[in-house]
Structure formats: structure tokens, C-alpha cells
Scaffold this motif. Structure first.
Motif, PDB file in Angstrom:
ATOM      1  N   VAL A 180       0.840  -1.194   0.000  1.00 56.47           N
ATOM      2  CA  VAL A 180       0.000   0.000   0.000  1.00 56.47           C
ATOM      3  C   VAL A 180       0.880   1.250   0.000  1.00 56.47           C
ATOM      4  CG1 VAL A 180      -1.807   1.283   1.206  1.00 56.47           C
ATOM      5  CG2 VAL A 180      -1.852  -1.205   1.193  1.00 56.47           C
ATOM      6  N   ALA A 181       1.948   1.185   0.786  1.00 59.44           N
ATOM      7  CA  ALA A 181       2.839   2.351   0.866  1.00 59.44           C
ATOM      8  C   ALA A 181       3.433   2.663  -0.501  1.00 59.44           C
ATOM      9  CB  ALA A 181       3.936   2.088   1.894  1.00 59.44           C
ATOM     10  N   SER A 182       3.860   1.600  -1.215  1.00 55.86           N
ATOM     11  CA  SER A 182       4.477   1.880  -2.517  1.00 55.86           C
ATOM     12  C   SER A 182       3.437   2.366  -3.520  1.00 55.86           C
ATOM     13  CB  SER A 182       5.226   0.655  -3.032  1.00 55.86           C
ATOM     14  OG  SER A 182       4.317  -0.402  -3.252  1.00 55.86           O
ATOM     15  N   LEU A 183       2.204   1.870  -3.385  1.00 53.11           N
ATOM     16  CA  LEU A 183       1.135   2.365  -4.260  1.00 53.11           C
ATOM     17  C   LEU A 183       0.906   3.853  -3.988  1.00 53.11           C
ATOM     18  CD1 LEU A 183      -1.267   2.135  -6.232  1.00 53.11           C
ATOM     19  CD2 LEU A 183      -2.664   1.370  -4.316  1.00 53.11           C
ATOM     20  N   ALA A 184       0.840   4.166  -2.713  1.00 50.40           N
ATOM     21  CA  ALA A 184       0.571   5.551  -2.335  1.00 50.40           C
ATOM     22  C   ALA A 184       1.677   6.467  -2.829  1.00 50.40           C
ATOM     23  CB  ALA A 184       0.410   5.647  -0.821  1.00 50.40           C
ATOM     24  N   SER A 185       2.922   6.015  -2.658  1.00 53.26           N
ATOM     25  CA  SER A 185       4.011   6.901  -3.075  1.00 53.26           C
ATOM     26  C   SER A 185       4.016   7.037  -4.595  1.00 53.26           C
ATOM     27  CB  SER A 185       5.341   6.389  -2.539  1.00 53.26           C
ATOM     28  OG  SER A 185       5.675   5.196  -3.194  1.00 53.26           O
ATOM     29  N   ALA A 186       3.638   5.975  -5.299  1.00 58.12           N
ATOM     30  CA  ALA A 186       3.539   6.075  -6.759  1.00 58.12           C
ATOM     31  C   ALA A 186       2.493   7.098  -7.159  1.00 58.12           C
ATOM     32  CB  ALA A 186       3.197   4.703  -7.359  1.00 58.12           C
ATOM     33  N   LEU A 187       1.492   7.241  -6.282  1.00 59.75           N
ATOM     34  CA  LEU A 187       0.420   8.191  -6.589  1.00 59.75           C
ATOM     35  C   LEU A 187       0.709   9.564  -5.996  1.00 59.75           C
ATOM     36  CD1 LEU A 187      -2.606   5.836  -5.931  1.00 59.75           C
ATOM     37  CD2 LEU A 187      -1.881   6.708  -8.153  1.00 59.75           C
ATOM     38  N   GLY A 188       1.898   9.720  -5.417  1.00 63.02           N
ATOM     39  CA  GLY A 188       2.285  11.021  -4.904  1.00 63.02           C
ATOM     40  C   GLY A 188       1.671  11.327  -3.558  1.00 63.02           C
ATOM     41  N   GLY A 189       1.364  10.325  -2.777  1.00 68.12           N
ATOM     42  CA  GLY A 189       0.788  10.582  -1.460  1.00 68.12           C
ATOM     43  C   GLY A 189       1.343   9.614  -0.444  1.00 68.12           C
ATOM     44  N   ARG A 190       0.778   9.580   0.728  1.00 73.95           N
ATOM     45  CA  ARG A 190       1.174   8.596   1.703  1.00 73.95           C
ATOM     46  C   ARG A 190      -0.036   8.226   2.554  1.00 73.95           C
ATOM     47  NH1 ARG A 190       2.530  11.235   6.568  1.00 73.95           N
ATOM     48  NH2 ARG A 190       3.684   9.437   7.271  1.00 73.95           N
TER      49      ARG A 190
END
Lengths: 178, 770
Positions: free
Chosen positions: B136-146
Motif C-alpha cells: 500500500v505504501a508503494s502504491l501511495a508513493s507512486a500516486l504522490g501521497g502517503r
């Protein structure tokens, strides 16, 4: 007088036969044929035709000749349907569809001529199905136990209800009366 | 409700007891699977995007609900994971969807599923949770968020109810509605609201429902048996009427000759008999007709029962579709194809068992559509189609059927080319090909030999495994059809009964064929001495039926003579029916199976040995033996000679007359006496009996005492006064209460008494006493 009818001409047991096309639902290949022990010789087995359990009829046995070899997967068959009863007539080969002169014959096999004047035996699928059914019912009739059991266990209650008979009999374990 | 400060998952005892909690967690597991599958399905359906307007919102909603449910049952790790996923999804509302994002979401959902499945193994569960958090963290960072861990909130957002049921909480008890309840469990997103209120639903373990299903399936066999007998009775009634007509025709000419006193007497007697026969035939016909109607009612009731039970096991098409979507995605990746999936009728309900059985066949069809049906993008564009192929899966209910339609917009199938191919490969004769309609040609693709042929496959554009697809569908009692427009696409239509009559059966082999016996009548499987005629089992000697003889096929027929060559140990099945046991020798036990019972059809239904048939996984017909028939064969002693069926006893004990005004007792006594070899006549009262004893010599008379017209005392008195009849042994039927009657009957000359209720043994003793 002879009428012109559409018939399917097929080969079976070295002879040529015909059946009116109006009784034939389809031409199919037999799937795996399961033998049915205790069935009369006219019923050579059953197979699964797209989810329906279809008996395979042996025309030779049903017209009083020596039964054919047992049917096998891949054999050709005419799927006939009469009054909701479906059956497969095993054939060696389907030869042709033709319009032939057919004389009335009361359902008995009758010899007619094909388009080239050769003799073929015309059979009536409805008659064959009736014969197969009668043969199967004859198997049942020899099962006298059916009758006796029906008398024993099925009768007392409804009769009591009908006649209002007093004190219906009780029976203990040494009979089959329940 | 007070806020709870503890966060120990197991410390939910204040709300639920241990059983309830276990139950809730099981329900939660099912719910979590559905929710995660819904997320997966959405992600799959969107693929490379862009997502449908409601897609992200829907995924968030499902995830949010999951979070609430997890909180209610105290699964804090899951609450956290759901919260993180929800937050990550929220980042997508502004856009940014890519194929890679879809992949990540699917992987997260899969990970959460694994986490749920591993809840019983805390270490594995924790490991999965850690992995998911990373994803989830890597997905979020890919989307520019956390994303952040969940606050303590969600659990409290859905306050748990106090322990049900108590009188004080004032919740109105809701009537139990099974169908609706099932819906609530399966589709109700708000688990927390639905589940803890125990009174609104009936919680049943699946095994219990299955046991009921099995019993209901057994009713099918019973019904078949009863129907067979009703038909037998009908034909007997017809036979009786025919015999009566013959008799009447014989009496006619007798009447012409008059003047002869003897003949007049015979004629008079025959006319009476004929009239009685007519009355009896009419009554038999009426009773049989009534019985027939009642069997129809029984058939309907059994149908209702099964339908009701099956509704308890219903589920929606949603999870099945999700599985298909996953397969589609996997296949289309391998094939490098771009395919859009559309589903309709996600809420269509059908039996859970059906969904399980159908998954593989449907996957097979999806796979075929991708591999053979939908053209490469370049080819599609050249044909003026959209470069993205479409596969539509629709489910709907129609009457008692659930219908699935799988349509692709690919190249379709050309029946002419197929026809030529069948002839060229020698599969079909030219005549056969000429006779076959286009539909027939297409359906030949389902034939085993055809679809496994590679060359036919290439040309036809369809193939591998279609025979198996059809067999599975057929086994479930359904059918499959195929329609195709060359160049435009192909549609597979599956029609299946929503309700599948499933029964438990024991399968075994005899003479190379597989047969089935209803499991409820199978006591055990065992090894017996191959030559034994009877086998001791629990203080009883059970007769042996040699199925290898009974089920001999071909020239061997049924060998009735005793065969001693089958020595050594043999495998056998112990069958019980109606309190009687029988041991059946078989070649090999295949094992217990769940089968779909199918009727044998009108031609084979009269055969007494079979209760029906089933279709095996490979499409073979397997016959189901009727335990009732096996027991009858093994216990010929239980076979009474029917009183009116000619009286052809092998060794006659004599001729007996039964006098009683109760028809039930007459029938019962007749059956008992007939079994002991007596030829039995009956009379309704003393007067009738007196008339009969003057016309025929009887060896035994059994009479009731209280009867109209002429009672038993009067009849016995008359018999004793008559020189030729004075020695006729008389057995009197008495009630226990009337010792005065007994004394009087004995004084009159009755030789023996038999008290009600009458048993065969009592009757035998009484007769021996004469």
C-alpha cells in the motif's frame, strides 16, 4: 395407395432400412454406451445425449431377429422422438435422404423400393418404441414382489380412510407391514 | 454505549461469548472475501483504465465497509489494512489510474485475502499484514501521497450491540425469514448491523443444510418408487376391468339356455361374482386415481422443499464473475490481447454448489474466447472493429433456470468451413454433413473427438475442452448452446437449473461399469467370504446378493444357479432398506460422491432394479440401483403371492376363508396367509361367508365376531349344525377386552383365538392350534 414420404435410408446389420424423417429429431454419434442389465434385448444400453439419458434401441432385436452386436461409442444413431419418449436407433451408416413411395403398413416393417429400385425395409419408430416399452414392462410384471408389497403396505390406510373401518390392524416386526 | 479503551481483539467478551465470536469471525471471513473480490473485480474490469466514474468510489465504499466489519469483530490488523487501502484509493479520485496501479490494487487485495485466511496462524497473518502495508505504501508513493495507520476510530464508528438476546434492550424481535437472511449474510455490506442481533436471523452451519439437502434428495428416490407402484396399480386396474369384461361376455350365452336348474344356479352365481368384480374394479380404479393425484401433490411438495433448501445456499453471481475477470486478465496478458470485460446481472442468485461446479467450464469458455475468438488488434482494426475486444458475461434468472451468456465480438465460426473439415477428416460422411444444419455443425464442436483435434481447432477457431464443458453442464442438468456469426462474434448460452437435486451416493464397479447406491441406505463396506450365502452382521445373518451375477450383461444374462467358483475374499456393500439388510458383492468400491439424480425416461422406468441414473464427470451414464429391489431379491420370504394373481402357490397350505367387515384387516390377513401358502378368499360378513362355504370346500375359516347381517357367533353356530361343515377349523379374531366373547366363541366350537393386533406369528400359532 402409396404416398411419397421423406425418409432416411440407413444401413444396419448388412441390410438397408428406412425411417420416415418426421420421427427423426437428429442424426448423432453415440457417446459412451452404458449397458443396462435386466433390460430386454431390444434396449441395448443408454447414453448421455447432452444431459438427457437416452436408451439405444436394437432394431434387429425389436423386429424379432438376432440382436446386433452391442452398440459402441462413435456408432451412428438416429435420435427419434415419439410422444415425448426419446430413443436412439443405432445404425451402421446413414446412406441418403430420399422421397420414396410408402404403402400403409400398420406400423409393421414393410419392404419398399429406394430411388434406384433396390429394396429397403421401412420401419416405424413409433411402433419400435411401443415394443421396447412393452418389453420393459414385461420385465416389471415378472417382479411379483412389487404387487405383494403394494398390497401389504399401501392399502390399509387409504381404505380405512374410505370405509371408516374401525381399529386398523397393528403389526409387529415379523411382517413387512409397517 | 460506553467507549472501550482496550484494544485486545479477544477481549470482546463483553459483547459476544466465545461461540458467537467464532461464528462472527467466520462470517467476517466470508464477507472479507466477497469485499476483496469486489475490489479485485473492479480493478480488473478497469484494467488500463480510465476507470468508470463510480469505480474508485465503489472500491472505497467496499473497503470502508470492510473496515467497519473488521472493527466489529475485533480484527484490528484488518481494520488498519483496510484503512490504508481506503486512503490509497482516495488518492486515485483525482486520476492517475494506470495498468500498473490496477496490478498493485489486485496484489493488495490478494494479500489481504491471504491475511484473512491466515488468521488462525498469527505469525503468518502478521507477515501478510506487513507485506500488504508495504504494498500500500508503494502504491501511495507512486500516486504522490502517503497513507497512515488507522486511528482508533473505525471500531467505535460501528458500536457493537450488547449481547443478544436480552429482554431489556427493547429490540423488537424480527420474524425469521430464511431467504432474506441468506441475502443479508451474503450481500449485506453492513455486517456489523446485521450479525450481532441474533434474533433477526437463524444461524445454521452449512453441514446441517447439506444433511437436509441429502435427505430431500433421498425423497426423490422414494417418490420414484411410489410412482412406479402407482403405475403398476393403474395397469392392474385396467387388467381387472378387462377380465371382468371377459367374464361378462362368457355369462351372456349362458343366459340363453334356460330351464336347466343347475345352469341357472351357476349363472346366478357368476352374475353375482361379475357384479362384485365390477364394483371392486371401479373402487380400485378410483383409489388408484386418487393415489395418483396424491403422488402429484407429493411431487410438488418435494419440489418446494428442495427449492426452499436450495435457496438457503444461494449466492450471487458476483464472486463467480470476479473469478472470471481474474482469469480473463491472466489469459489476455499471456495472449497479449486487449479485452474489455462487461458483466450484467451480478445480483443473479443461484446455488453455491452450481457456482463451484461452473467456475472451471466458464473459465474454459473465457479462455477460448481469448485464444480463438477475439482477433489481434491489427486484424480488428482492419475489419473496422474497435482495437479492444469485448467479452460480455451476463447472468439472469428465468423461471427455474439460471442463464449465462458469454459473448465475444471476435471472428466467429464459419459452419461451411467446419462442415468441409469434418468430411475431409473422415469424421462425418458427406450425407451426414449434408443433413446437418448449421447449428448441428457448431454443436459438433462439443463432441469429444472433434474438439481435441488440433487441426480442427485451428480451422474452427474453437475447441479444447469444450467436450468437458458440455459434460459438466449436462451433469448439472443443464444444456449449452452455441451461436456464431462469422466475422461478428460468438455467444455461448448456458441454461442450468437454479436448483440442483444433489444426492449422496456410494459408487462402485461391477463388470467394468460404475453403479451408484443412495448413500443413506449404505450401512458399510466390508470384505466377505466369496462363497458365503449369508453373512453374520450384528447378531443377524444377512443374505448375500451377487451383483456380478445380477448385473451380468450380454450373453451371460442372469445366472440363477448357485455359483461356487467365486471363492476367496470379496468386497461387499451392506445395504439396508425398510429394516432389512442385504450384503451386495461388488468388484470394487469407487467411493462416496455427490451426484445429480436424473430420470431414466419412460422406456427404462419400468425396470424394477433402477432408481434413476446420473452422469459422470466424463459424461458416462451411471445407473443408480434401487435398494428396495435388492432387498426384495435377497428376501424372497417377504414375497407374498398376490391373492388375485392366479393363486399359483408352489405348495398350497390349503384354501382359507377370511371373514371380516374391515377391508384393511381382510387385506392384511390375506397377505399374511398367502405368504404361508394359503389360497385365500374373503367375505365381508357371516352371510357372505355362509354363502361361500356352501359352494367351495375350505380348509380354514378365520372370522371376526362383530359384523353386520350375520355375526361371527351365528356363523360358527350354523357351521357346527351343518354335517359337512362341522369339522371346518375356525379361528376367531377377538379384541383383548372381550373375554366374554372368547368364552362364547369357544363354547360354540371355535378352535383358536387370535387377538388384535394381529401379527403373522400370532396367526401362525392360532392356526397351528386348530
Amino acid at each position: 395407395m402409396a404416398d411419397l414420404r421423406n425418409v432416411i435410408v440407413f444401413a444396419l446389420g448388412g441390410a438397408r432400412w428406412a425411417a420416415e424423417i418426421r420421427h427423426v429429431r437428429e442424426v448423432a454419434s453415440l457417446g459412451f454406451v452404458t449397458a443396462v442389465p435386466t433390460a430386454p434385448p431390444g434396449i441395448a444400453g443408454v447414453f448421455n445425449l447432452r444431459g438427457t439419458i437416452v436408451p439405444v434401441l436394437d432394431v434387429l432385436a425389436l423386429v424379432g431377429r438376432a440382436p446386433h452386436l452391442p452398440p459402441r461409442q462413435g456408432d451412428g444413431a438416429l435420435i427419434v422422438e415419439v410422444d415425448g419418449a426419446i430413443a436412439a436407433i443405432r445404425v451402421d451408416n446413414v446412406d441418403e435422404v430420399a422421397s420414396l413411395a410408402v404403402a400403409p403398413a400398420d406400423g409393421e416393417p414393410v419392404t419398399i423400393s429406394d430411388s434406384r429400385g433396390r429394396p429397403v425395409t421401412l420401419i416405424d419408430p413409433a411402433t419400435l418404441l411401443r415394443r421396447a416399452l412393452a418389453a420393459a414392462q414385461a420385465v416389471r410384471a415378472t417382479d411379483a414382489a412389487d404387487l405383494a408389497d403394494a398390497t401389504l403396505s399401501d392399502w390399509p390406510r387409504p381404505i380405512d380412510a374410505l370405509t371408516g373401518a374401525i381399529e386398523p390392524p397393528e403389526f409387529d416386526g415379523d411382517t413387512t407391514i409397517g | 454505549m460506553a467507549e472501550r479503551d482496550d484494544d485486545e481483539p479477544d477481549d470482546r467478551g463483553g459483547d459476544f461469548d466465545a461461540d458467537e465470536l467464532a461464528m462472527l469471525r467466520q462470517l467476517f471471513r466470508d464477507e472479507a472475501h466477497e469485499a476483496l473480490e469486489a475490489v479485485t473485480a473492479r480493478a480488473l474490469a478497469t484494467g488500463a483504465g480510465p476507470p468508470a466514474p463510480d469505480a474508485v468510489g465503489e472500491m472505497m465504499r467496499v473497503t470502508h465497509t470492510l473496515k467497519g466489519s473488521a472493527g466489529t469483530v475485533g480484527m484490528d490488523a484488518m481494520v488498519d489494512l483496510a484503512h490504508r487501502l481506503e486512503s490509497a484509493l482516495a488518492l486515485l479520485r483525482g486520476g492517475g489510474w494506470t495498468a500498473a496501479v490496477a496490478d498493485q490494487i489486485i496484489e493488495i487485495a490478494d494479500g489481504m485475502r491471504l491475511h484473512v485466511d491466515a488468521l488462525d496462524r498469527p505469525d503468518d497473518a502478521a507477515a501478510q499484514a506487513t507485506r500488504v502495508r508495504g504494498l500500500v505504501a508503494s502504491l501511495a508513493s507512486a500516486l504522490g501521497g502517503r497513507v497512515e495507520s488507522s486511528p482508533r476510530g473505525p471500531r467505535l464508528a460501528v458500536p457493537p450491540r450488547p449481547r443478544p438476546p436480552t429482554d431489556s434492550d427493547g429490540v423488537v424481535a424480527t420474524p425469521i425469514e430464511l431467504g432474506d437472511t441468506t441475502r443479508t449474510i451474503r450481500t449485506g455490506a453492513d455486517l456489523s448491523a446485521a450479525v450481532p442481533d441474533g434474533r433477526a436471523m437463524l444461524r445454521v452451519e452449512p453441514e446441517r443444510v447439506d444433511a437436509l439437502m441429502s435427505a430431500a434428495g433421498e425423497l426423490l428416490f422414494d417418490r420414484t418408487r411410489i410412482e412406479r407402484r402407482v403405475h403398476l396399480l393403474r395397469s392392474l386396474a385396467r387388467d381387472l376391468t378387462r377380465s371382468r369384461h371377459l367374464l361378462r361376455d362368457e355369462i351372456g350365452p349362458l343366459r340363453v339356455a334356460t330351464g336347466d336348474a343347475d345352469r341357472a344356479r351357476i349363472e346366478g352365481r357368476l352374475v353375482t361374482i361379475e357384479r362384485d368384480l365390477a364394483a371392486q374394479a371401479t373402487q380400485l380404479t378410483q383409489t388408484t386415481a386418487a393415489l395418483f393425484d396424491e403422488t402429484e401433490a407429493l411431487r410438488r411438495t418435494i419440489g418446494e422443499l428442495q427449492k426452499g433448501l436450495l435457496r438457503m445456499r444461494m449466492q450471487t453471481a458476483r464472486s463467480l464473475f470476479a473469478r472470471l475477470a481474474r482469469s480473463l486478465r491472466a489469459f489476455s496478458r499471456t495472449a497479449g490481447a486487449r479485452i474489455e470485460l462487461r458483466t450484467h446481472g451480478d445480483d443473479t442468485e443461484f446455488d453455491k454448489a452450481l457456482a463451484e461446479q461452473l467456475a472451471d467450464p466458464l473459465v474454459q469458455i473465457v479462455r477460448n474466447a481469448i485464444v480463438h475468438g477475439i482477433e489481434p488488434a491489427v486484424e480488428r482494426v482492419a475489419r473496422g472493429k474497435s482495437p479492444v475486444g469485448t467479452l460480455t458475461i451476463a447472468a439472469r434468472q428465468e423461471g427455474g433456470l439460471v442463464i449465462f451468456e458469454l459473448t465475444d465480438d471476435g471472428r466467429g465460426i464459419d459452419p461451411h468451413a467446419l462442415r468441409e473439415r469434418f468430411v475431409a477428416t473422415g469424421r462425418w460422411t458427406p450425407a451426414r454433413a449434408q443433413l446437418a444444419s448449421d447449428a448441428d455443425v457448431l454443436h459438433a464442436l462439443f463432441d469429444a473427438g472433434v474438439s481435441s483435434k488440433d487441426e480442427a481447432d485451428e480451422l474452427a477457431g474453437r475447441g479444447i475442452g469444450l467436450d468437458l464443458v458440455r459434460e459438466t453442464v449436462a451433469r448439472l442438468g443443464g444444456e449449452i448452446q452455441l451461436q456464431s456469426t462469422p466475422g461478428r462474434g460468438t455467444t455461448f448460452t448456458l441454461r442450468l437449473p437454479v436448483t440442483t437435486a444433489v444426492a449422496q451416493a456410494m459408487l462402485f464397479k461391477v463388470g467394468g461399469q460404475v453403479y451408484a447406491l443412495p448413500q443413506v441406505h449404505v450401512v458399510e463396506t466390508t470384505q466377505i467370504d466369496g462363497a458365503a450365502q449369508t453373512v453374520p452382521l450384528r447378531h443377524e445373518q444377512l443374505p448375500v446378493v451377487r451383483l456380478e451375477q445380477l448385473l451380468a450383461t450380454g450373453g451371460a444374462a442372469i445366472d440363477s444357479g448357485p455359483v461356487a467358483e467365486s471363492t476367496g475374499r470379496r468386497t461387499a456393500i451392506v445395504v439396508a432398506y425398510a429394516g432389512k439388510g442385504v450384503v451386495c458383492t461388488v468388484d470394487k468400491i469407487v467411493g462416496p460422491r455427490e451426484i445429480v439424480v436424473r430420470p431414466l425416461g419412460p422406456l427404462l422406468a419400468p425396470l424394477p432394479l433402477y432408481a434413476g441414473a446420473t452422469i459422470s464427470g466424463s459424461g458416462k451414464v451411471q445407473l443408480i440401483l434401487d435398494p428396495a429391489a435388492l432387498v426384495r431379491i435377497a428376501h424372497p420370504g417377504a414375497v407374498a403371492i398376490a391373492p388375485s394373481a392366479g393363486g399359483a402357490t408352489t405348495s398350497s397350505a390349503g384354501r382359507a376363508l377370511v371373514v371380516d367387515d374391515s377391508r384393511a384387516i381382510r387385506e392384511a390377513l390375506t397377505a399374511m396367509l398367502a405368504r404361508d401358502g394359503w389360497i385365500v378368499d374373503v367375505a365381508e360378513d357371516g352371510a357372505g361367508a355362509w354363502h361361500m362355504v356352501q359352494q367351495l370346500r375350505y380348509d380354514l375359516l378365520i372370522t371376526d365376531l362383530e359384523m353386520p347381517r350375520m355375526n361371527g357367533f351365528e356363523l360358527i353356530a350354523r357351521l357346527r349344525r351343518d354335517k359337512t361343515l362341522a369339522d371346518l377349523p375356525v379361528v376367531v379374531i377377538t379384541s383383548r377386552a372381550s373375554s366374554e366373547n372368547r368364552r362364547r366363541a369357544r363354547e360354540l366350537g371355535a378352535r383358536a383365538m387370535v387377538g388384535k393386533p394381529i401379527t403373522r406369528r400370532k396367526l401362525q400359532d392360532a392356526i397351528a392350534g386348530t
